[in-house]
Design a protein around this motif. Sequence first.
Motif, mmCIF file in Angstrom:
data_model
loop_
_atom_site.group_PDB
_atom_site.id
_atom_site.type_symbol
_atom_site.label_atom_id
_atom_site.label_comp_id
_atom_site.label_asym_id
_atom_site.label_seq_id
_atom_site.Cartn_x
_atom_site.Cartn_y
_atom_site.Cartn_z
ATOM 1 N N MET A 205 -116.812 -49.200 33.411
ATOM 2 C CA MET A 205 -116.762 -50.468 32.689
ATOM 3 C C MET A 205 -115.645 -51.369 33.204
ATOM 4 N N ASP A 206 -114.595 -50.773 33.752
ATOM 5 C CA ASP A 206 -113.488 -51.571 34.299
ATOM 6 C C ASP A 206 -113.909 -52.390 35.520
ATOM 7 N N LYS A 207 -115.021 -52.002 36.141
ATOM 8 C CA LYS A 207 -115.489 -52.728 37.316
ATOM 9 C C LYS A 207 -115.980 -54.130 36.974
ATOM 10 N N SER A 208 -116.106 -54.421 35.673
ATOM 11 C CA SER A 208 -116.499 -55.774 35.283
ATOM 12 C C SER A 208 -115.428 -56.795 35.654
ATOM 13 N N LEU A 209 -114.207 -56.329 35.919
ATOM 14 C CA LEU A 209 -113.137 -57.241 36.341
ATOM 15 C C LEU A 209 -113.437 -57.876 37.693
ATOM 16 N N PRO B 112 -105.512 -50.265 33.201
ATOM 17 C CA PRO B 112 -106.707 -49.485 32.856
ATOM 18 C C PRO B 112 -107.223 -49.850 31.460
ATOM 19 N N GLY B 113 -108.520 -50.008 31.347
ATOM 20 C CA GLY B 113 -109.121 -50.308 30.052
ATOM 21 C C GLY B 113 -109.360 -51.783 29.811
ATOM 22 N N LEU B 114 -108.726 -52.633 30.622
ATOM 23 C CA LEU B 114 -108.898 -54.079 30.424
ATOM 24 C C LEU B 114 -110.333 -54.494 30.751
ATOM 25 N N GLY B 115 -110.897 -53.879 31.781
ATOM 26 C CA GLY B 115 -112.288 -54.174 32.126
ATOM 27 C C GLY B 115 -113.249 -53.690 31.057
ATOM 28 N N THR B 116 -112.897 -52.592 30.382
ATOM 29 C CA THR B 116 -113.723 -52.079 29.283
ATOM 30 C C THR B 116 -113.778 -53.083 28.143
ATOM 31 N N ILE B 117 -112.617 -53.651 27.825
ATOM 32 C CA ILE B 117 -112.561 -54.670 26.765
ATOM 33 C C ILE B 117 -113.384 -55.887 27.157
ATOM 34 N N LEU B 118 -113.281 -56.282 28.438
ATOM 35 C CA LEU B 118 -114.058 -57.421 28.924
ATOM 36 C C LEU B 118 -115.554 -57.134 28.841
ATOM 37 N N THR B 119 -115.968 -55.910 29.204
ATOM 38 C CA THR B 119 -117.384 -55.527 29.151
ATOM 39 C C THR B 119 -117.907 -55.585 27.721
ATOM 40 N N LEU B 120 -117.139 -55.018 26.791
ATOM 41 C CA LEU B 120 -117.552 -55.033 25.380
ATOM 42 C C LEU B 120 -117.615 -56.455 24.849
ATOM 43 N N LEU B 121 -116.695 -57.302 25.296
ATOM 44 C CA LEU B 121 -116.689 -58.695 24.860
ATOM 45 C C LEU B 121 -117.916 -59.438 25.392
ATOM 46 N N ILE B 122 -118.274 -59.169 26.653
ATOM 47 C CA ILE B 122 -119.467 -59.795 27.234
ATOM 48 C C ILE B 122 -120.722 -59.369 26.486
ATOM 49 N N ILE B 123 -120.809 -58.071 26.162
ATOM 50 C CA ILE B 123 -121.970 -57.561 25.421
ATOM 51 C C ILE B 123 -122.066 -58.225 24.050
ATOM 52 N N PHE B 124 -120.915 -58.320 23.363
ATOM 53 C CA PHE B 124 -120.895 -58.923 22.029
ATOM 54 C C PHE B 124 -121.281 -60.395 22.071
#
Length: 213
Positions: free
Chosen positions: A29-33, A51-63
Motif C-alpha cells: 500500500m505504501d507504493k501509492s506514494l 513507513p505507513g504514510l502510503g497506507t494512509i494515502l491509499t485508505l484516503l483514496i479509497i474513502f
Amino acid sequence: MRKYFITGLLILVPLAITLWVLNLIVGTMDKSLLLLPMSWRPEALFGFAIPGLGTILTLLIIFLTGLATRNFIGNRVVALWEAVLKRIPVFNTIYSSVKQVSDTLFSSSGNAFRKALLVQYPRQGSWTIAFMTGVPGGDVRNHLVGDYVSVYVPTTPNPTSGFFLMVPRADTIELDMNVDEALKYIVSMGVVTPEFFDKTQIIDPSKSSSDLV
C-alpha cells in the motif's frame, strides 16, 4: 530443552507470521506514494521515508472514491468511465470479470462466502469444509437437474487456492459456524477447532425438570 524450544516457537511463530503479513500489506500500500510528484514525497520533504504514510494515502483514496461515487454526478462519471474501459480489447474482458467477482464478494446483499458448509470431497464418505458462493447460472442450469449450489472448497493451509464445485443442495450440510471460524479451522489444518455446541443437549422449555430425569 525441547519443551522450552517448542514453547518459544508457539509464541514467536504466530507473531513473526503476523508481522510478515502486515509488513507485506503496508509495503504494498505504501507504493501509492509513487503517484505523487517527486517533490511531494517524504524523501524530498523530510530526507527519509515514512513507513505507513502510503497506507494512509491509499485508505484516503479509497474513502474519497467511495464518497465521490455515492452521488448522482459520481455515478454518471463511473458509468462513463466503465463504458470507455469496455471498448478496450483484452482489458475489457479482464476488467469485467474482476468487477463481477468483486461486486459479488463485497456486496452487503450478496450470499457469497456467507455460509460454511460440509461437503463430500474428493470422494464419497470424505468430508471437508466449503463456502457457498451462490447457485449455478448460465447454460449450466440447463444441464443440472434439481436444486444445486455453487461452493468453493479451499485448500489447506492456503485458502486462497481451491476448487469450484456445483453440488446438490441435499448433499451439503450447513454449519453453525461463521466464516472466520471456518477459515481458522482450515488454515490450522484442523488444529484450531471452533467451540463445540452439542445440539442434542438442548433442553425443551416445554418439558418440566422431572421429565428430564
